[in-house]
Design a protein around this motif. Structure first.
Motif, short mmCIF file in Angstrom:
data_model
loop_
_atom_site.label_atom_id
_atom_site.label_comp_id
_atom_site.label_asym_id
_atom_site.label_seq_id
_atom_site.Cartn_x
_atom_site.Cartn_y
_atom_site.Cartn_z
N ILE A 1 14.58 -2.76 6.33
CA ILE A 1 13.78 -2.03 5.34
C ILE A 1 12.31 -2.08 5.72
O ILE A 1 11.60 -1.08 5.59
N PHE A 2 11.83 -3.23 6.18
CA PHE A 2 10.44 -3.31 6.66
C PHE A 2 10.19 -2.26 7.74
O PHE A 2 9.17 -1.57 7.74
N GLY A 3 11.12 -2.15 8.68
CA GLY A 3 10.97 -1.19 9.77
C GLY A 3 10.94 0.24 9.27
O GLY A 3 10.15 1.07 9.76
N ILE A 4 11.79 0.56 8.30
CA ILE A 4 11.82 1.92 7.74
C ILE A 4 10.49 2.23 7.05
O ILE A 4 9.89 3.29 7.26
N ILE A 5 10.03 1.30 6.21
CA ILE A 5 8.78 1.53 5.49
C ILE A 5 7.60 1.59 6.47
O ILE A 5 6.72 2.45 6.34
N LEU A 6 7.58 0.71 7.45
CA LEU A 6 6.49 0.71 8.44
C LEU A 6 6.47 2.02 9.21
O LEU A 6 5.41 2.61 9.45
N SER A 7 7.64 2.51 9.61
CA SER A 7 7.68 3.77 10.35
C SER A 7 7.24 4.94 9.48
O SER A 7 6.56 5.85 9.96
N ARG A 8 7.58 4.90 8.20
CA ARG A 8 7.11 5.96 7.29
C ARG A 8 5.59 5.87 7.10
O ARG A 8 4.91 6.89 7.03
N TRP A 9 5.05 4.65 7.04
CA TRP A 9 3.61 4.48 6.89
C TRP A 9 2.87 4.95 8.14
O TRP A 9 1.81 5.57 8.06
N LEU A 10 3.45 4.67 9.31
CA LEU A 10 2.81 5.08 10.56
C LEU A 10 2.78 6.59 10.74
O LEU A 10 1.93 7.12 11.45
N THR A 11 3.72 7.29 10.13
CA THR A 11 3.76 8.75 10.26
C THR A 11 3.11 9.44 9.06
O THR A 11 3.11 10.66 8.98
N SER B 1 0.83 -1.21 0.00
CA SER B 1 0.00 0.00 0.00
C SER B 1 0.86 1.25 0.00
O SER B 1 0.62 2.20 -0.75
N PHE B 2 1.88 1.26 0.85
CA PHE B 2 2.77 2.42 0.92
C PHE B 2 3.52 2.61 -0.40
O PHE B 2 3.65 3.73 -0.88
N ALA B 3 4.00 1.52 -0.96
CA ALA B 3 4.74 1.62 -2.24
C ALA B 3 3.83 2.15 -3.34
O ALA B 3 4.26 2.96 -4.17
N ARG B 4 2.60 1.70 -3.36
CA ARG B 4 1.67 2.13 -4.40
C ARG B 4 1.33 3.62 -4.29
O ARG B 4 1.30 4.32 -5.29
N THR B 5 1.13 4.10 -3.08
CA THR B 5 0.74 5.50 -2.90
C THR B 5 1.91 6.47 -2.93
O THR B 5 1.71 7.66 -3.18
N THR C 1 11.13 5.90 -1.75
CA THR C 1 10.24 4.73 -1.73
C THR C 1 10.66 3.73 -2.80
O THR C 1 10.73 2.52 -2.54
N ARG C 2 10.97 4.22 -3.99
CA ARG C 2 11.43 3.32 -5.06
C ARG C 2 12.73 2.64 -4.66
O ARG C 2 12.90 1.43 -4.89
N LEU C 3 13.64 3.38 -4.03
CA LEU C 3 14.91 2.79 -3.59
C LEU C 3 14.66 1.70 -2.55
O LEU C 3 15.21 0.59 -2.67
N LEU C 4 13.83 1.98 -1.55
CA LEU C 4 13.55 1.00 -0.51
C LEU C 4 12.88 -0.26 -1.06
O LEU C 4 13.26 -1.38 -0.71
#
Length: 188
Positions: free
Chosen positions: A99-109, A33-37, A44-47
């Protein structure tokens, strides 16, 4: 069916140490979901691209299905390079979780995602990553030889003797034997 049992069934001779890369379904949905939005953002593309490359590398040089070497993987190209040939592909899962943690933290904020959705998402991730609470998974048959049960080791070993007890590691009860002797001996 537990994660390890499923991995054993699919991969034949897999070991419990190789099950540390379990990816919870809610976490994968959050990342998708985060990657799509946020795909327009270069970070985001790099991660996401790093995540894909590391996930493929963590599968190792051969994809094992049902106990057979069935498909060569891209990591096979790197297996002959000095220094990197010693890397264990399963340990790349540590970077996957970073990477999961980075993306999850970005999604949470992310303010564009409703707060209630974020709370439900986090609760689902936690729920899906809980350990297997079935007691049979966490227990084992205790094998206590008479040498340790009857304290015969005192007659044959001096205190703080350094022993190598085989089988070594998870396949034996050596730690229980040492603890039951009140750490009378040390282990190599």
């Amino acid at each position: 069916l537990g994660t390890f049992a499923l991995a054993r069934r699919l991969c034949g001779g897999s070991h419990i140490y190789e099950t540390g890369a379990y990816m919870a379904l809610p976490l994968l949905l959050i990342i998708a979901s985060f990657a799509r939005t946020h795909w327009r953002d270069w970070t985001t593309r790099l991660l996401v691209n790093l995540l894909a490359v590391i996930c493929i590398a963590s599968l190792g040089p051969m994809l094992h299905l049902w106990g057979a070497h069935s498909l060569p993987m891209p990591w096979l190209l790197f297996c002959h390079l000095p220094l990197i040939d010693e890397a264990l592909p399963a340990r790349f899962s540590v970077y996957v979780f970073l990477i999961f943690g980075i993306i999850l933290s970005r999604w949470l904020t992310d303010e564009s995602v409703r707060k209630s959705t974020r709370i439900v998402g986090v609760c689902a991730v936690v729920l899906f990553t809980l350990p297997n609470l079935n007691a049979s998974y966490w227990t084992t048959q205790l094998d206590m030889p008479a040498f340790f049960a009857d304290r015969l080791y005192i007659q044959y070993l001096h205190q703080n003797a350094n022993l190598l007890i085989l089988p070594y590691g998870i396949k034996g009860n050596r730690d229980i034997w040492q603890a039951s002797s009140a750490f009378y001996f040390r282990m190599a």
